[in-house]
Design a protein around this motif. Structure first.
Motif, PDB file in Angstrom:
ATOM      1  N   ARG A  48      27.950  44.328  55.778  1.00  0.00           N
ATOM      2  CA  ARG A  48      28.027  45.766  55.512  1.00  0.00           C
ATOM      3  C   ARG A  48      29.032  46.062  54.387  1.00  0.00           C
ATOM      4  O   ARG A  48      28.765  46.864  53.485  1.00  0.00           O
ATOM      5  N   ILE A  49      30.182  45.380  54.450  1.00  0.00           N
ATOM      6  CA  ILE A  49      31.203  45.592  53.413  1.00  0.00           C
ATOM      7  C   ILE A  49      30.665  45.133  52.059  1.00  0.00           C
ATOM      8  O   ILE A  49      30.898  45.775  51.032  1.00  0.00           O
ATOM      9  N   ARG A  50      29.949  44.011  52.069  1.00  0.00           N
ATOM     10  CA  ARG A  50      29.387  43.510  50.807  1.00  0.00           C
ATOM     11  C   ARG A  50      28.438  44.546  50.201  1.00  0.00           C
ATOM     12  O   ARG A  50      28.475  44.819  48.997  1.00  0.00           O
ATOM     13  N   PHE A  54      34.766  35.950  55.893  1.00  0.00           N
ATOM     14  CA  PHE A  54      35.908  36.165  56.779  1.00  0.00           C
ATOM     15  C   PHE A  54      36.561  34.836  57.117  1.00  0.00           C
ATOM     16  O   PHE A  54      35.937  33.779  57.055  1.00  0.00           O
ATOM     17  N   LYS A  55      37.822  34.942  57.428  1.00  0.00           N
ATOM     18  CA  LYS A  55      38.601  33.773  57.805  1.00  0.00           C
ATOM     19  C   LYS A  55      39.376  34.113  59.066  1.00  0.00           C
ATOM     20  O   LYS A  55      39.970  35.194  59.153  1.00  0.00           O
ATOM     21  N   LEU A  56      39.338  33.208  60.038  1.00  0.00           N
ATOM     22  CA  LEU A  56      40.081  33.434  61.279  1.00  0.00           C
ATOM     23  C   LEU A  56      41.386  32.667  61.227  1.00  0.00           C
ATOM     24  O   LEU A  56      41.419  31.507  60.810  1.00  0.00           O
ATOM     25  N   ILE A  58      39.526  39.277  55.651  1.00  0.00           N
ATOM     26  CA  ILE A  58      38.264  39.452  54.936  1.00  0.00           C
ATOM     27  C   ILE A  58      38.509  39.295  53.444  1.00  0.00           C
ATOM     28  O   ILE A  58      39.402  39.939  52.889  1.00  0.00           O
ATOM     29  N   GLN A  59      37.744  38.427  52.840  1.00  0.00           N
ATOM     30  CA  GLN A  59      37.884  38.186  51.402  1.00  0.00           C
ATOM     31  C   GLN A  59      36.686  38.764  50.670  1.00  0.00           C
ATOM     32  O   GLN A  59      35.536  38.445  50.980  1.00  0.00           O
ATOM     33  N   VAL A  60      36.979  39.618  49.719  1.00  0.00           N
ATOM     34  CA  VAL A  60      35.922  40.241  48.918  1.00  0.00           C
ATOM     35  C   VAL A  60      35.887  39.570  47.556  1.00  0.00           C
ATOM     36  O   VAL A  60      36.885  39.579  46.837  1.00  0.00           O
ATOM     37  N   ASP A  61      34.780  38.977  47.222  1.00  0.00           N
ATOM     38  CA  ASP A  61      34.613  38.328  45.926  1.00  0.00           C
ATOM     39  C   ASP A  61      33.755  39.229  45.054  1.00  0.00           C
ATOM     40  O   ASP A  61      32.548  39.318  45.241  1.00  0.00           O
ATOM     41  N   ARG A  62      34.416  39.888  44.117  1.00  0.00           N
ATOM     42  CA  ARG A  62      33.678  40.800  43.234  1.00  0.00           C
ATOM     43  C   ARG A  62      33.473  40.160  41.882  1.00  0.00           C
ATOM     44  O   ARG A  62      33.254  40.839  40.895  1.00  0.00           O
ATOM     45  N   ALA A  63      33.625  38.833  41.849  1.00  0.00           N
ATOM     46  CA  ALA A  63      33.477  38.125  40.582  1.00  0.00           C
ATOM     47  C   ALA A  63      32.065  38.272  40.057  1.00  0.00           C
ATOM     48  O   ALA A  63      31.143  38.644  40.771  1.00  0.00           O
ATOM     49  N   GLY A  64      31.896  37.912  38.823  1.00  0.00           N
ATOM     50  CA  GLY A  64      30.571  37.989  38.238  1.00  0.00           C
ATOM     51  C   GLY A  64      30.488  39.079  37.194  1.00  0.00           C
ATOM     52  O   GLY A  64      29.511  39.196  36.482  1.00  0.00           O
ATOM     53  N   GLY A  65      31.578  39.880  37.068  1.00  0.00           N
ATOM     54  CA  GLY A  65      31.624  40.877  36.019  1.00  0.00           C
ATOM     55  C   GLY A  65      30.699  42.057  36.242  1.00  0.00           C
ATOM     56  O   GLY A  65      30.454  42.822  35.327  1.00  0.00           O
ATOM     57  N   SER A  66      30.178  42.223  37.462  1.00  0.00           N
ATOM     58  CA  SER A  66      29.307  43.360  37.713  1.00  0.00           C
ATOM     59  C   SER A  66      30.120  44.645  37.664  1.00  0.00           C
ATOM     60  O   SER A  66      31.287  44.676  38.026  1.00  0.00           O
ATOM     61  N   VAL A  67      29.474  45.702  37.221  1.00  0.00           N
ATOM     62  CA  VAL A  67      30.163  46.981  37.067  1.00  0.00           C
ATOM     63  C   VAL A  67      29.772  47.884  38.234  1.00  0.00           C
ATOM     64  O   VAL A  67      28.597  48.043  38.548  1.00  0.00           O
ATOM     65  N   ASP A  68      30.782  48.440  38.867  1.00  0.00           N
ATOM     66  CA  ASP A  68      30.564  49.294  40.023  1.00  0.00           C
ATOM     67  C   ASP A  68      30.796  50.744  39.595  1.00  0.00           C
ATOM     68  O   ASP A  68      31.892  51.106  39.206  1.00  0.00           O
TER      69      ASP A  68
END
Lengths: 199, 441
Positions: free
Chosen positions: B91-93, B103-105, B118-128
């Motif tokens: 859902r967060i993605r 996620f990491k426990l 929770i680790q969010v990887d927004r790499a890839g240069g996509s524009v939000d």
């Protein structure tokens, strides 16, 4: 060349030869491939050279995720292409973040599981639970065993209330591995049922 | 680690299943080892642990929908189900349009509890592209921000188009560009740079007040047609969730008559912030957002205007499944001669709602005291605001307002609170309601 230098050269040469011979003997005598064995009425395998709880999969496990692994054990008779028996299994491994031990679940037979294992024990437990009935194998003919292991996507539907979906596993192993997927395979030397040790 | 509790758990799960014949007999070679059944609901051994907290790596704050925040709140205190955590990260993605969310426990503070990172990887240069806030006030007009953001490695770039009729005495239109980067992998230090370029306009009452002889002596500059701000800063995580930000603000004020020389308002910027959420017993959740900021424009920075601005705020929110209470307190003081954009104002879409800031004090003030209470029942909201803006040496005149409205994450507007309210100034002699509508503010 002085006698002293000649003597030093001989010592070095002998040491290199001895080391090479030792390595050759070790390589021949230490089992590194797939080792079949009899256990009761079943054929099982050991693969001391394969460690699948490594790399990306191990990192995911240490992060607390459950990682499924798909196993395929194939027995061929006469030639390596004449498959006479096949065993397919999925095991889901997880790593207890408090106890720092591995747990394994066989996604079949109502989820048989083992807890508090070291990495090596968890790997061995998976292999111990892949069995092929010896009665289904032809006696007196050379047999070949091949083991293939793949890390799986946890979302791949496989098990249902009625048990494991073997068709899905067969399809999985009929496809090439994806780049992001860890995979291992190992083969045995030719063997005969009567010639392997019962443990 | 073998605890008595866990051994009891094993004993109680193995025996009944073995009686039913569901657990095969152990093999001779593994008979010595312990065999048990994991919880049927999850193949992950960690699913027996209780989730103690859920946080993001890198100490990042992400704008999530109210329902996603609610889901996080529900998971805290529950067992660490892989399915539930997978559902949350998925859902967060989707909401953040991230490349990957994992996620990491980790071991929790309490035995048999785990922390979820929770680790969010927004790499890839996509524009939000997003609209961080948008509001309408029937007296002040529209305020809104359009935003483009992209992440390249550890670098976060944000570009905003801003129209603001709410937060300052001036009405501004312009752009804001921000760069931010975590210096340490843990995210404990972040550095950033912000550039603002605004065109400014003024209400007729403000221009009239500027021209009058009663203009306060504490006002450091007249009307300016535009202002440019260059602001490097560094943020330190002192002790989660307490952060300290220090930076420099080089603000150039270009006077409205272009013939007049521009002025500089160069200041050292400090802010201390504490922002924490708790999930309590039952359905209740609490949130505290407190901060103190200090801006000091000093001759050391070659400023044209010398002043010191203090502002403290505290916001407390308690919410259960059906009810919520929010209390806001603010106090501020300015010493020296500060420009218009630094002066305090009340009477907009968020502070002293229902009043018009240009009628209250068209030039703002150098003293601020404010309080607000909002009570919510399901979607309904009722609020009471009170406060005063005045100049040092002048009498403090307290104003009050009240209002009613609805607020919720609604359908397509899930990504943040939506508010539609009617606010009324009190004790004004006549009632002139102000319509306020907006989201994410």
């Amino acid at each position: 060349m002085t006698p002293l230098a000649h003597g030093r050269g001989s010592v070095v040469t002998r040491a290199v030869l001895a080391l090479s011979l030792g390595l050759a003997v070790w390589a021949v005598t230490v089992p590194t491939g797939l080792l079949p064995r009899r256990s009761g009425g079943d054929l099982r395998v050991a693969a001391p050279s394969i460690h699948f709880l490594t790399g990306k999969s191990l990192a995911r496990l240490h992060d607390g995720a459950a990682v499924p692994f798909d196993f395929q054990l194939i027995i061929a008779s006469g030639s390596k292409t004449n498959v006479v028996a096949r065993a397919l299994e999925r095991f889901t491994v997880s790593y207890d973040v408090w106890e720092e031990k591995f747990s394994v679940v066989r996604v079949r037979d109502f989820r048989r599981s083992q807890m508090r294992l070291s990495a090596a024990s968890a790997e061995s437990w998976c292999l111990d639970n892949i069995v092929i009935p010896a009665a289904s194998l032809p006696a007196g003919q050379p047999l070949y065993a091949r083991l293939e292991i793949r890390s799986a996507e946890s979302k791949t539907p496989l098990a249902s209330d009625s048990g494991i979906n073997l068709t899905t596993l067969i399809e999985i192993f009929s496809r090439p591995t994806r780049p992001e997927q860890d995979h291992w395979s190992v083969e045995s030397a030719p063997f005969q049922l009567a010639g392997i040790a019962a443990k | 680690m073998f605890s008595a509790t866990k051994l009891l758990f094993l004993a109680s799960t193995v025996a009944p299943l073995a009686l039913l014949g569901q657990t095969p007999q152990p093999d001779p070679e593994t008979a010595a080892a312990e065999t048990a059944s994991l919880p049927d609901s999850d193949l992950n051994i960690n699913s027996r642990y209780t989730i103690e907290s859920i946080t993001f790596t890198g100490r990042r704050d992400y704008k999530l929908s109210t329902s996603a925040l609610e889901e996080i709140r529900r998971l805290i205190g529950a067992k660490a189900s892989s399915d539930a955590l997978d559902s949350l990260t998925s859902r967060i993605r989707d909401e953040l349009r991230a490349h990957a969310v994992t996620f990491k426990l980790m071991r929790g503070e309490q035995p048999d509890a785990v922390r979820v990172l929770i680790q969010v990887d927004r790499a890839g240069g996509s524009v939000d592209a997003s609209i961080p806030n948008l509001s309408y006030n029937s007296q002040l007009g529209i305020t809104g921000t359009g935003q483009l953001a992209t992440t390249i490695g550890p670098n976060v770039f944000t570009f905003q188009m801003v129209r603001d009729t709410d937060n300052f005495i001036e009405r501004l239109v312009g752009l804001r560009a921000k760069y931010e980067r975590a210096v340490l992998a843990s995210g404990r230090i972040r550095i950033g740079f912000e550039f603002d370029g605004f065109q400014d306009q003024y209400a007729p009452t403000t221009l009239a007040a500027l021209a009058s002889s009663s203009r306060p002596s504490s006002l450091g500059a007249g009307a300016y047609g535009s202002r440019l701000n260059y602001e490097p800063s560094a943020t330190f995580v002192i002790a989660e969730p307490l952060t300290y930000t220090v930076g420099l603000s080089f603000e150039q004020l270009n006077s409205l008559p272009s013939s007049v020389r521009s002025q500089m308002a160069n200041a050292v910027v400090n802010s201390l912030r504490y922002h924490q959420r708790w999930s309590g017993v039952g359905d209740g959740a609490q949130e505290v957002d407190a901060g103190y900021s200090l801006r000091t424009a000093t001759a050391l920075l070659a400023t044209s205007l010398a002043y010191t601005r203090h502002l403290a705020h505290l916001k407390y929110n308690y919410s259960s499944r059906t009810q919520s209470v929010e209390v806001t307190l603010m106090a501020g003081a300015i010493y020296g001669q500060a420009p218009l954009f630094e002066r305090f104002a009340l009477g907009d879409s968020t502070l002293l709602r229902g009043w018009n800031k240009y009628q209250l004090d068209p030039l703002g003030g150098n003293r601020l005291a404010y309080g607000s209470v909002t009570y919510g029942y399901r979607m309904m909201r009722v609020f009471f605001d009170t406060g005063s803006v005045w100049d040092e040496g002048q009498p403090m005149e307290v104003k009050e307002s009240a209002g009613v409205g609805i607020s919720s994450g609604l359908g397509v507007l899930q990504k943040g609170a939506f508010l539609l309210a009617m606010a009324f100034p009190l004790r004004q002699g006549h009632v002139t309601p102000v319509l306020i509508a907006g989201m994410n503010f």
